[in-house]
Design a protein around this motif. Structure first.
Motif, short mmCIF file in Angstrom:
data_model
loop_
_atom_site.label_atom_id
_atom_site.label_comp_id
_atom_site.label_asym_id
_atom_site.label_seq_id
_atom_site.Cartn_x
_atom_site.Cartn_y
_atom_site.Cartn_z
N GLY A 28 8.74 0.40 4.01
CA GLY A 28 7.54 -0.39 4.29
C GLY A 28 6.48 -0.29 3.20
O GLY A 28 5.37 -0.75 3.37
N LYS A 29 6.83 0.32 2.05
CA LYS A 29 5.88 0.49 0.95
C LYS A 29 6.10 -0.56 -0.13
O LYS A 29 7.22 -1.02 -0.35
CB LYS A 29 6.00 1.90 0.37
N ASP A 30 5.02 -0.89 -0.84
CA ASP A 30 5.09 -1.87 -1.92
C ASP A 30 5.95 -1.35 -3.07
O ASP A 30 5.84 -0.19 -3.45
CB ASP A 30 3.70 -2.16 -2.48
N LEU A 31 6.77 -2.26 -3.64
CA LEU A 31 7.53 -1.97 -4.85
C LEU A 31 6.91 -2.70 -6.04
O LEU A 31 6.78 -2.14 -7.12
CB LEU A 31 8.99 -2.41 -4.70
N LEU A 32 6.54 -3.97 -5.84
CA LEU A 32 5.92 -4.80 -6.86
C LEU A 32 4.76 -5.56 -6.24
O LEU A 32 4.82 -5.95 -5.07
CB LEU A 32 6.92 -5.82 -7.42
N HIS A 48 0.46 -11.80 -13.73
CA HIS A 48 1.02 -10.51 -14.08
C HIS A 48 1.50 -9.81 -12.82
O HIS A 48 1.25 -10.27 -11.71
CB HIS A 48 0.00 -9.64 -14.82
N TRP A 49 2.20 -8.70 -12.99
CA TRP A 49 2.62 -7.92 -11.83
C TRP A 49 2.41 -6.44 -12.11
O TRP A 49 2.23 -6.02 -13.24
CB TRP A 49 4.07 -8.20 -11.44
N HIS A 50 2.42 -5.68 -11.02
CA HIS A 50 2.26 -4.22 -11.06
C HIS A 50 3.49 -3.59 -10.44
O HIS A 50 4.07 -4.14 -9.51
CB HIS A 50 1.02 -3.79 -10.27
N LYS A 51 3.89 -2.40 -10.96
CA LYS A 51 5.08 -1.71 -10.47
C LYS A 51 4.70 -0.38 -9.82
O LYS A 51 3.78 0.30 -10.25
CB LYS A 51 6.05 -1.43 -11.61
N LYS A 52 5.48 -0.02 -8.82
CA LYS A 52 5.31 1.26 -8.14
C LYS A 52 5.49 2.43 -9.13
O LYS A 52 4.81 3.45 -9.02
CB LYS A 52 6.32 1.38 -7.00
N ASP A 53 6.41 2.25 -10.10
CA ASP A 53 6.75 3.32 -11.04
C ASP A 53 5.53 3.90 -11.77
O ASP A 53 5.53 5.07 -12.12
CB ASP A 53 7.74 2.81 -12.09
N ASP A 54 4.52 3.08 -12.04
CA ASP A 54 3.32 3.58 -12.73
C ASP A 54 2.11 3.57 -11.79
O ASP A 54 0.97 3.48 -12.24
CB ASP A 54 3.05 2.80 -14.01
N TRP A 58 -0.71 -0.51 -14.43
CA TRP A 58 -0.62 -1.36 -15.61
C TRP A 58 -0.23 -2.79 -15.27
O TRP A 58 0.48 -3.04 -14.31
CB TRP A 58 0.39 -0.78 -16.61
N HIS A 59 -0.68 -3.71 -16.10
CA HIS A 59 -0.28 -5.12 -15.99
C HIS A 59 1.03 -5.30 -16.76
O HIS A 59 1.10 -4.98 -17.94
CB HIS A 59 -1.33 -6.05 -16.59
N HIS A 60 2.05 -5.82 -16.08
CA HIS A 60 3.34 -6.09 -16.72
C HIS A 60 3.55 -7.60 -16.79
O HIS A 60 3.11 -8.34 -15.90
CB HIS A 60 4.48 -5.46 -15.91
N GLY A 61 4.24 -8.03 -17.82
CA GLY A 61 4.58 -9.44 -17.95
C GLY A 61 3.38 -10.35 -18.01
O GLY A 61 3.46 -11.50 -17.56
N GLN A 62 2.27 -9.86 -18.52
CA GLN A 62 1.04 -10.65 -18.51
C GLN A 62 1.26 -11.95 -19.29
O GLN A 62 1.60 -11.94 -20.45
CB GLN A 62 -0.12 -9.86 -19.08
#
Length: 78
Positions: A28-32, A48-54, A58-62
């Motif tokens: 039930g937790k956000d991944l992206l 852009h998108w954000h990842k759980k990993d960081d 950070w903004h990814h794919g901006q």
């Protein structure tokens, strides 16, 4: 939206960054988290998108999406 003020909810569409989240069905937790906002006086959209990993820091794919004509003042209106 938690922790953010709503600019407008006209036509049921909240103006601002958050678009949608991808959620892990098991936890039930956000991944992206996918976000976009109007920039350049409405002539472009910053996507852009954000990842759980960081920790969604950070903004990814901006990417900036540009049109010749301005986007509507309220998204979802013709």
């Amino acid at each position: 939206m938690t922790g953010r003020s709503r600019k407008s909810a006209r036509n049921g569409i909240i103006q601002g960054e958050k678009v949608f989240d991808i959620i892990d069905k098991r936890t039930g937790k956000d991944l992206l988290r996918f976000h976009m906002k109007r920039v350049d006086r409405g002539k472009s959209i910053d996507f852009h998108w954000h990842k759980k990993d960081d920790n969604f820091k950070w903004h990814h794919g901006q990417t900036q999406i540009t049109r010749k004509n301005q986007f509507p003042e309220y998204w979802g209106e013709d």
